[in-house]
Design a protein around this motif. Structure first.
Motif, short mmCIF file in Angstrom:
data_model
loop_
_atom_site.label_atom_id
_atom_site.label_comp_id
_atom_site.label_asym_id
_atom_site.label_seq_id
_atom_site.Cartn_x
_atom_site.Cartn_y
_atom_site.Cartn_z
N LEU A 294 0.77 -1.25 0.00
CA LEU A 294 0.00 0.00 0.00
C LEU A 294 0.81 1.31 0.00
CD1 LEU A 294 -2.77 1.27 -0.12
CD2 LEU A 294 -2.96 1.03 2.36
N SER A 295 1.73 1.49 0.95
CA SER A 295 2.43 2.77 1.02
C SER A 295 3.19 3.03 -0.28
CB SER A 295 3.40 2.81 2.19
OG SER A 295 2.70 2.58 3.39
N ALA B 33 2.42 1.66 -3.21
CA ALA B 33 1.42 1.85 -4.27
C ALA B 33 0.95 3.31 -4.26
CB ALA B 33 0.25 0.90 -4.08
N LEU B 34 0.74 3.87 -3.06
CA LEU B 34 0.33 5.27 -2.97
C LEU B 34 1.44 6.18 -3.49
CD1 LEU B 34 -1.25 5.34 0.64
CD2 LEU B 34 -2.49 5.28 -1.53
N CYS C 35 8.72 1.88 3.83
CA CYS C 35 7.50 2.53 3.37
C CYS C 35 7.57 4.06 3.44
CB CYS C 35 6.32 2.05 4.20
SG CYS C 35 6.55 0.40 4.85
N PHE D 41 8.71 0.36 9.41
CA PHE D 41 10.13 0.36 9.01
C PHE D 41 11.02 0.91 10.11
CE2 PHE D 41 9.75 4.92 8.02
CZ PHE D 41 8.40 5.03 7.70
N SER E 148 3.93 6.89 6.93
CA SER E 148 4.08 6.79 5.48
C SER E 148 2.78 7.19 4.79
CB SER E 148 4.48 5.37 5.07
OG SER E 148 3.41 4.48 5.28
N HIS F 64 0.46 9.67 2.28
CA HIS F 64 0.34 11.02 1.73
C HIS F 64 0.65 12.14 2.71
CE1 HIS F 64 -2.52 9.18 -1.45
NE2 HIS F 64 -1.30 9.26 -1.92
N ILE G 107 -0.39 4.88 8.20
CA ILE G 107 -0.45 5.09 6.74
C ILE G 107 -1.55 6.12 6.48
CG2 ILE G 107 -0.73 4.02 4.46
CD1 ILE G 107 -0.04 1.32 5.78
N ASN H 286 -5.43 -3.64 -2.75
CA ASN H 286 -3.98 -3.78 -2.58
C ASN H 286 -3.66 -4.58 -1.32
OD1 ASN H 286 -1.31 -2.85 -1.37
ND2 ASN H 286 -1.13 -2.08 -3.45
N LEU H 287 -4.31 -4.20 -0.20
CA LEU H 287 -4.02 -4.90 1.05
C LEU H 287 -4.50 -6.35 1.01
CD1 LEU H 287 -4.72 -2.23 3.82
CD2 LEU H 287 -2.54 -3.01 2.89
#
Ligand SMILES: Cc1cc2nc3c(=O)[nH]c(=O)nc-3n(C[C@H](O)[C@H](O)[C@H](O)COP(=O)(O)O)c2cc1C
Ligand code: SF4
Ligand code: FES
Lengths: 186, 469
Positions: free
Chosen positions: A107-108, A110-111, A153, B104, B259, B261, B356, B370-371
């Motif tokens: 996801l991260s 992909a974004l 990510c 991470f 992580s 946007h 996220i 996606n997930l």
């Protein structure tokens, strides 16, 4: 049933998913490394993942011959090794390109544009971005694979080229990487 | 303005700090270990004598340290469950599999400050009478494994590891074990199977609680990288000073992986509960807000397995007033303190502390697809609900993102996910169900609109009827 052989002849032989590597040859150095790894555990079997990594690092993939050799070393049945090769995604059953490119698809990333990056790299190398599984270029230089979260990510999209981590990869970075590998490659 | 509080990350990324032993020693390294090994037996008021290791276990319990791997379980309590009477060896495994999407933080420690982890592990092993320990490193960290291996060799060569550590008579060895790309190896019993050289099929609890029947059917402790690093600081600071960091029941600091946007994604260490979700996303010294012209749409607060929040949600949380009385107050999503208990009270969890962030450009159906693809790929396949259900959901979502959505898909997804949770061997069942349940609950309008849209289009193209699955 009269003759048991009559029954067994109807059974299809199992297809071994692994490629063969007749030139499989074990160096003294690998032999010593394996002995060292075995010494790390109270039970020999525990060393098998580490030994598979050592073998794959040297030969590029896990062949039928290496499975036989590993199982002999660790007093296991070949199936005990084979079942790991088919379970753990990092072990390869076939030879792959000289440079193995892993692009994170989760996801991260992909974004952050991982799908566009993957498509770009595949197009550059003449590969089908929508095909399933690992793709290898005709000249055997590159293999490209979509993988799950690489724990990077925060610097999406993330990519690995062999053992190298690359973060915040743009299409320009990817082109540069391909160029550098080609330069080194031949 | 809320600030970072760097305890674990204190030296990481500081100029001149390198990951070798000499540098670690210059920065006060292995002082905590000396202190731990020097603890003398102490007489208690009731006449009993408490050994050094027992004192460390008490300190860790009193510090309130909770596991940083996902479940947030008390580390001291976990250690107290270890079967110390079985006569079998006790093992400790450091979980460095770090594979929960969005996370991470452990990688930073392994790469940049490996001796901090080793020191935390040696103290934890001493406290629990462990003579042999492993670090289970995910396969995709070849560099991390090499760095750790070198650090272990340095520690061994200088008396911090191996026989008779620092002259104390305590023997310990630590080895590295590498995984090979399977997420389920992060689940502690799957990890143990993997260390035994088998497929990482999680074991059923009961009876296979690691504290009683773990590695080689011996009592075993599994702790996350960050948790073990904290043990070192509990020793140097003392439990009561450590417990003053953070908030009651949510003590210490925590590294948050941010992580998606935001302008400044990255890892930030905070005092647990002293910074809110909104501050982590918007403060200029944390996430720095969203990209220009974008607004917040959704937050996954604790790794991909945690339940998603929708921007604007209001929660009823318990708050203690100045008069000491506890009342229920309305709290906006962005005002939730980032800690274990508040996120749980708001219906999700802090999990692996990975946030996220998604802005209004995000297609929620696509994000869930996606997930779900991740979970369908990573199910180990032992339990039918998980193996089949994760694949059904992923297939339905694939269809929905490829022009074939139907109105009833939202219900179908919800029902399938609900039928997985609670019916599986390990918590992966919940991990794959929760994103689906929460995405559908919180963004049902979007899922249903997609269905209506595709059905209308299909009807206009074919002259009626539902598109084939
Ligand atoms: C599917 C699944 C994946 C997990 N992955 C990880 C992981 O990558 N790293 C980790 O530390 N814990 C992971 N956990 C949690 C571990 O099972 C275990 O609770 C944790 O390592 C305990 O350490 P702690 O008490 O220090 O948090 C996972 C759990 C599940 C159910
Ligand atoms: S819940 Fe899923 S991952 Fe866990 S044991 Fe069952 S099939 Fe495997
Ligand atoms: S989502 Fe790509 S590295 Fe985590």
């Amino acid at each position: 049933m009269s003759d048991p052989r009559e029954f067994s002849s109807a059974v299809q032989p199992m297809v071994n998913p692994l490629a063969s590597s007749p030139q499989f040859h074990v160096s003294a150095e690998l032999e010593a490394e394996v002995q060292e790894l075995i010494s790390h555990y109270p039970e020999k079997r525990s060393a098998v993942l580490m030994v598979l990594h050592e073998v794959q690092e040297r030969f590029g993939f896990i062949s039928q011959e290496s499975v036989m050799w590993i199982s002999g070393k660790l007093d296991l049945q070949p199936i005990n090794v084979l079942e790991l090769v088919t379970f753990y995604p990092m072990f390869r059953q076939q030879p792959v390109g000289k440079y193995q490119v892993k692009i994170c698809r989760t996801l991260s990333c992909a974004l952050g544009g991982a799908y566009e990056l993957h498509e770009h790299v595949c197009n550059r190398l003449g590969l089908d971005a929508h095909a399933h599984g690992i793709q290898t270029s005709k000249d055997k230089m590159f293999s490209v694979e979509f993988v799950e979260c690489l724990a990077s990510c925060g610097t999406a999209p993330a990519m690995m080229v062999n053992e190298d981590f690359q973060e915040g990869v743009t299409t320009q970075n990817a082109d540069l990487m391909i160029h550098e590998c080609r330069k080194k490659g031949n | 303005m809320p600030q970072e509080f760097r305890l674990i990350l204190k030296n990481i990324d500081q100029s001149g700090f390198t990951n070798d032993l000499a540098c670690y020693l210059r920065h006060g390294g292995y002082v905590a270990l000396k202190q731990a090994l020097d603890l003398q037996p102490k007489s208690l008021p009731d006449g009993k004598v408490q050994t050094g290791p027992e004192q460390i276990r008490e300190e860790v319990k009193a510090s309130g340290l909770r596991g940083r791997g996902g479940a947030g379980f008390s580390a001291g309590l976990k250690w107290s469950f270890v079967d110390r009477r079985s006569g079998k060896p006790i093992y400790l495994i450091c979980n460095a599999d770090e594979s929960e999407p969005g996370t991470f933080k452990d990688r930073q420690i392994l790469h940049k400050d490996p001796h901090q982890l080793i020191e935390g592990m040696v103290i934890s092993c001493y406290a629990n009478d462990v003579k042999l320990a492993y670090i289970y490193v995910r396969g995709e960290f070849p560099e991390g494994a090499r760095i750790l291996k070198r650090a272990l060799e340095e520690a061994r060569a200088n008396g911090y590891l191996g026989k008779n550590i620092l002259g104390s008579g305590f023997d310990l060895d630590i080895f590295i074990h590498r995984g090979a790309g399977a997420y389920i190896c992060g689940e502690e019993t799957g990890l143990i199977e993997s260390l035994e050289g088998k497929r990482a099929y999680p074991r059923i609890k009961p009876p296979y609680f690691p504290a009683i029947l773990g590695l080689y059917m011996c009592p075993t402790i599994v702790n996350n990288v960050e948790t073990l690093c904290h043990v070192r600081h509990v020793i140097t600071m003392g439990a009561s000073a450590y417990a003053k960091l953070g908030t009651p029941n949510n003590t210490g600091t925590r590294i948050v992986s941010l992580s998606g946007h935001v302008k400044r994604p990255g890892y930030y260490e905070i005092e647990v509960g002293k910074v809110t979700l909104g501050e982590l996303i918007h403060a200029p010294n944390f996430g720095g807000g969203l990209r220009e012209g974008r607004s917040l749409k959704a937050i996954i607060p604790g790794g991909s397995s945690s339940k998603i929040f929708r921007a604007g949600e209001i929660f009823k949380l318990k708050r203690k007033g100045a008069d000491g009385l506890v009342t229920n107050v309305d709290v906006d999503l962005l005002d939730i303190p980032y800690d274990f208990d508040s996120l749980q009270a708001a219906g999700s969890m802090s999990g692996s502390s990975a946030i996220i962030v998604m802005d209004d450009s995000t297609d929620m159906v696509k994000a869930l697809a996606n997930l779900s693809e991740f979970y369908a790929h990573e199910s180990c396949g032992q339990c039918t609900p998980c193996r089949e259900g994760s694949l059904w959901m992923s297939k339905a979502l694939h269809r929905m993102t490829h022009g074939g959505a139907r109105k009833q898909d939202a219900d179908y997804l919800h029902k399938t996910a609900t039928n997985i949770q609670g019916r599986t061997i390990c918590a992966f069942g919940e991990a794959c169900a929760w994103p689906v349940i929460s995405f559908v609950n919180k963004f049902r309008d979007e899922f249903e609109a997609r269905g209506v849209e595709d059905e209308v289009r299909a009807a206009s193209q074919t002259g009626g009827g539902v598109p084939p699955i």
